[in-house]
Design an enzyme around this catalytic site. Structure first.
Site, PDB file in Angstrom:
ATOM      1  N   HIS A  92      37.941  47.476  51.152  1.00 40.80           N
ATOM      2  CA  HIS A  92      37.269  47.361  52.800  1.00 40.80           C
ATOM      3  C   HIS A  92      37.024  47.875  53.793  1.00 40.80           C
ATOM      4  O   HIS A  92      36.651  47.857  55.126  1.00 40.80           O
ATOM      5  CB  HIS A  92      39.429  47.485  52.658  1.00 40.80           C
ATOM      6  N   SER A 133      34.177  42.340  50.426  1.00 42.47           N
ATOM      7  CA  SER A 133      34.149  42.098  49.281  1.00 42.47           C
ATOM      8  C   SER A 133      32.548  41.394  49.165  1.00 42.47           C
ATOM      9  O   SER A 133      32.515  40.992  49.790  1.00 42.47           O
ATOM     10  CB  SER A 133      35.202  41.015  48.987  1.00 42.47           C
ATOM     11  N   LYS A 178      46.366  32.138  48.310  1.00 46.32           N
ATOM     12  CA  LYS A 178      45.804  31.978  47.270  1.00 46.32           C
ATOM     13  C   LYS A 178      46.604  32.835  46.248  1.00 46.32           C
ATOM     14  O   LYS A 178      46.715  32.811  45.256  1.00 46.32           O
ATOM     15  CB  LYS A 178      44.067  31.735  47.396  1.00 46.32           C
ATOM     16  N   ASP A 179      46.030  34.320  46.440  1.00 41.64           N
ATOM     17  CA  ASP A 179      46.781  35.093  45.675  1.00 41.64           C
ATOM     18  C   ASP A 179      48.259  34.964  45.138  1.00 41.64           C
ATOM     19  O   ASP A 179      48.866  35.049  44.068  1.00 41.64           O
ATOM     20  CB  ASP A 179      47.106  36.223  46.023  1.00 41.64           C
ATOM     21  N   GLU A 205      45.667  48.702  18.812  1.00 40.20           N
ATOM     22  CA  GLU A 205      46.562  47.352  19.836  1.00 40.20           C
ATOM     23  C   GLU A 205      44.858  46.597  20.215  1.00 40.20           C
ATOM     24  O   GLU A 205      44.198  46.563  20.424  1.00 40.20           O
ATOM     25  CB  GLU A 205      47.283  47.647  21.844  1.00 40.20           C
TER      26      GLU A 205
END
Lengths: 407, 241
Positions: free
Chosen positions: A216, A222, A246-247, A290
């Protein structure tokens, strides 16, 4: 222009409060107004999904701690207590168990997106580095958590993985005994693993905060699918409502396979041996970690030869740790000025070969350590590392496509 | 809705297929009723399985997470449960203990025998494995080197199992007069063991349909909300060009 002093006559209680702790304006700036590139594609959803996955793990884990008993003689039974007697215990545990796997899925996608679009390059080196730290911490946390049900795979997985530390020259053996709190994995190991499994998610949360801070930072912001620096204000949209919605949509889509697994195949990604109580006297036929550790497990086992005075076991551990730690050096290794693989024909091919090879390593990690799997693991390991070591050279010879001037 | 349900059923069936094989022998898959997402636990099947479990299995194995009271969650009344417990000289809150003590088991088998509560989750193949094992006893093929202390089982890894064939024809008097064939008892006790391993299974599968439906509708609504909110951005971008 920002005020230099508090307003002695604030017009509202909010202003009075904000002058003293500007948390609301901070949240508004970072979560509402934060300028995000308007051309982000769905590959950019995985960051926020990883955040949700982390919160879900912390919340479900918190409720599990109320019913789980970190005691070698009670742990296995307390899991069954959660599954049978605790209200919604089965749901909380399944969410936590499947949630761990899905956390890794979204984080792998998130890392893959960063690789493809060159999100690790200047000015995002620290942002990327924090991400690698988070990945290391996640792996530690997941490993510790898998030990807690105290089934056969918990116990023997812990035995195998902690034993890796013994390769450290001179002090390794002593460190392992110190970590075990005894001469083998025992009750003391379980209780300290529990403490650490509780602690580390909050450390992750802290590093996630730094990761977000670096993102940020208005001098960084971004990356975007074109990889070019965005200069115009019109290239950005405010985070809310554009990326919140959108998220949210991405989250709902993510929830479908996730909840499908939670409700219909909760044990699918686990190992049946972990429903057998831990037994130090009986070794399982195959000790398998795993699924999300398998590619690195394959690299560990690929090194079955000594080099000069260096033991194969030590080299295997070095290779495994290096296979992740090398990500720290990616910004240094990849000297190409172009970020996005869209404009890098050679890198684009390398990327997809790397991804395919990573899946191949995962498949090999689940196979027994014998011919031809060991030999194939050696080839795949060499391919894995050659991706990184080829980068400086590729930057020199690659003819990148012309970059757009704006989006 | 119907379509979605059957689709989910198919998914579940495909997904829960046992990829596992024991000793190279593929496990025959059974059409288990609990694989159907709408299925609830069937009281009669549980009861028959309970009869096999308590009259056969419990001689040597325990079900330490199970007590008679649990049966009330699958349709038994308190009176029925009390009667069953009394017949076994137990309280309804006593867990199902093996008649064979760990000491005796160690004397015979050199180790305590496994508890069966979560057995169906503890072996690759799950219920199909349990069922296959119970029906997999046969004469060792000619030339097979069978040790004196072991029995031949087609589905046991390595084929040599220390447990003698536990089921024999007509061993049980079923409450409902069902013919107690080995196949029938194996099916019933496996069903019972699926219940003891994951009693939440029925509730989980039934609830899952609604949860997924809810999230699916939410996703559709969010998709259109997203489209609407982003529409002005898209238009602007076209204007730019």
């Amino acid at each position: 222009m920002a005020k230099k002093q508090v307003n002695p006559n604030p017009s509202s209680k909010l202003e009075w409060f904000e002058d003293r702790l500007p948390i609301i304006s901070f949240m508004k700036a970072e979560l509402v107004d934060y300028p995000a590139p308007k051309n982000l594609n769905y590959a950019w959803n995985f960051g926020s999904l990883a955040g949700v996955a982390l919160i879900l793990q912390i919340l479900t884990g918190f409720f599990l701690t109320m019913h789980y008993k970190a005691d070698a003689s009670l742990a296995f039974d307390s899991i069954q207590h959660i599954m049978r007697d605790v209200n919604w215990g089965w749901l909380i545990r399944n969410l936590h168990m499947v949630g761990a796997s899905f956390f890794f899925i979204v984080v792998y996608m998130h890392i893959g997106r960063g690789l493809y679009y060159g999100s690790y390059k200047s000015p995002r080196e620290i942002l990327w580095g924090m991400g690698v730290v988070i990945f290391f911490l996640m792996m530690a946390t997941a490993f510790l958590g898998y030990v807690l049900p105290w089934g056969q795979m918990s116990f023997w997985g812990a035995q195998v993985i902690t034993n890796l530390i013994s390769v450290i020259p001179f002090v390794g053996e002593d460190i392992v005994i110190w970590i075990w709190g005894g001469y083998g994995v025992n009750d003391a190991t379980l209780t300290r693993f529990y403490s650490l499994h509780f602690l580390l998610p909050f450390v992750i949360l802290g590093v996630v905060f730094l990761h977000m801070w670096a993102l940020h930072n208005r001098k960084v912001k971004s990356n975007n699918p074109t990889g070019i620096d965005l200069k115009k204000d019109t290239d950005f949209v405010p985070f809310h409502p554009y990326y919140t919605v959108k998220d949210s949509f991405g989250l709902a889509v993510y929830m479908l396979p996730f909840l499908f697994m939670v409700f219909y195949m909760p044990d699918y990604l686990g190992h049946t041996d972990n429903y057998i109580p831990a037994d130090p006297m009986t070794t399982p036929a195959h000790i398998v970690p795993e699924w999300y550790f398998l590619p690195f497990y394959a690299i560990l086992r690929a090194i079955n030869f000594n080099i000069l005075f260096l033991d194969s076991k030590l080299l295997g551990v070095i290779a495994m740790v290096a296979s992740i730690a090398i990500l720290f050096f990616l910004p240094k290794l990849d000297k190409s000025k172009v970020r996005s693989a869209r404009f890098r024909p050679i890198y684009k091919v390398m990327f997809w070969v790397f991804i395919a090879n990573f899946f191949f390593l995962g498949w090999l990690g689940a196979k027994p350590a014998e011919a031809p799997y060991t030999q194939l693991s050696q080839i795949a390991t060499a391919l894995y590392f050659s991706f990184f070591f080829a980068l400086p050279w590729v930057a020199k010879i690659e003819k990148t496509k012309p970059l757009p001037t704006s989006i | 809705m119907k379509k979605l349900l059957s689709l989910l059923t198919i998914f579940t069936l495909v997904a829960s297929q046992s990829f596992a094989a024991s000793g190279g022998v593929a496990l025959p898959e059974q059409p288990w009723a609990f694989k159907n997402v709408k299925a609830d636990w069937d009281k009669e099947k549980i009861y028959r399985g309970y009869q096999v479990a308590t009259q056969v299995c419990l001689a040597c194995h325990g079900f330490k997470y199970i007590k008679h009271r649990d049966l009330m969650k699958v349709g038994f009344t308190e009176a029925e449960v009390k009667k069953l417990a009394e017949e076994m000289e137990m309280s309804i809150d006593d867990t199902f203990k093996s008649a064979l003590s760990d000491e005796d088991a160690i004397a015979v088998y050199a180790k305590p025998l496994p508890d069966l509560s979560v057995m169906n989750k503890a072996r690759p193949g799950g219920a199909d494995y349990t069922h296959a094992l119970l029906t997999g006893y046969e004469e060792a093929p000619a030339g097979f080197n069978l040790p004196d202390s072991g029995y031949y089982n087609k589905y046991f890894p390595g084929h040599v199992i220390a447990m003698p064939a536990p089921l024999s024809e007509g061993q049980i008097d079923y409450f409902d007069g069902t013919n107690a064939s080995v196949a029938q008892m194996a099916k019933d006790v496996t069903y019972f063991m699926q219940w003891t391993a994951e009693p939440e299974l029925a509730e989980r599968q039934q609830l899952g349909v609604y949860v997924l439906l809810y999230v699916f509708i939410l996703a559709v609504l969010l998709y259109f909300t997203k489209k609407r909110i982003w529409s002005d951005v898209k238009r602007k971008r076209e204007g730019d060009e």
